[in-house]
Design an enzyme around this catalytic site. Structure first.
Site, mmCIF file in Angstrom:
data_model
loop_
_atom_site.group_PDB
_atom_site.id
_atom_site.type_symbol
_atom_site.label_atom_id
_atom_site.label_comp_id
_atom_site.label_asym_id
_atom_site.label_seq_id
_atom_site.Cartn_x
_atom_site.Cartn_y
_atom_site.Cartn_z
ATOM 1 N N HIS A 50 51.957 -29.081 -46.697
ATOM 2 C CA HIS A 50 52.140 -29.896 -45.481
ATOM 3 C C HIS A 50 51.887 -31.357 -45.778
ATOM 4 C CE1 HIS A 50 51.557 -31.158 -41.231
ATOM 5 N NE2 HIS A 50 52.258 -30.077 -40.971
ATOM 6 N N PHE A 51 52.686 -32.073 -46.255
ATOM 7 C CA PHE A 51 53.949 -31.817 -46.927
ATOM 8 C C PHE A 51 53.790 -32.298 -48.358
ATOM 9 C CE2 PHE A 51 54.772 -32.557 -42.432
ATOM 10 C CZ PHE A 51 55.510 -31.452 -42.088
#
Length: 143
Positions: A50-51
């Site tokens: 993420h991410f």
């Protein structure tokens, strides 16, 4: 000021690594409020997905951190020691900014209503004085 380190926090709330999202409590008043901090590092497990190319702390984890700080305020009351504060709901939630590696999140939850085992906390997370998340968190104290 009533400061708590990580070991003292663990004596009050049941969360443990990797889900304990509060590093220390700067101040609190049982049943009234708590102010804590989370120092976000790039090594947090959630950044792997993420991410990967743009690491951002998931907003729901910031909400969880706010709830944990509120749980310190509630569960530090003598009548709630050894219990668990469960999420009952989230109202008026606004995500206003991102939390990135290197940020130090200030987490403040004030208990605005409590009747028996159910209550509501007004919660605000800030980074460098800017609000990143605000919400009303409903909780229920159980065993």
């Amino acid at each position: 000021m009533n400061r708590l380190d990580i070991k003292q926090i663990q004596e009050i709330i049941p969360h443990r690594h990797p889900f304990l999202l509060v590093d220390y409590i700067e101040d609190y008043e049982p049943g009234q409020f708590a102010v804590g901090y989370k120092c976000v590092t790039y090594r947090e497990d959630f950044f792997k997905g993420h991410f990967p190319d743009h690491p951002v702390m998931p907003g729901v984890l910031t909400l969880e951190a706010l709830a944990q700080v509120g749980a310190v305020a509630i569960l530090s009351q003598e009548e709630h020691r050894g219990k668990i504060a469960f999420f009952g709901g989230v109202q008026k939630c606004k995500f206003k900014g991102m939390v990135n590696p290197g940020d130090k999140i200030r987490l403040e939850t004030k208990i605005i209503k409590q009747k028996g085992p159910v209550g509501v906390g007004e919660a605000v997370a800030t980074v460098d004085g800017k609000v990143v998340v605000s919400a009303e968190l409903t909780f229920m104290v159980g065993k």
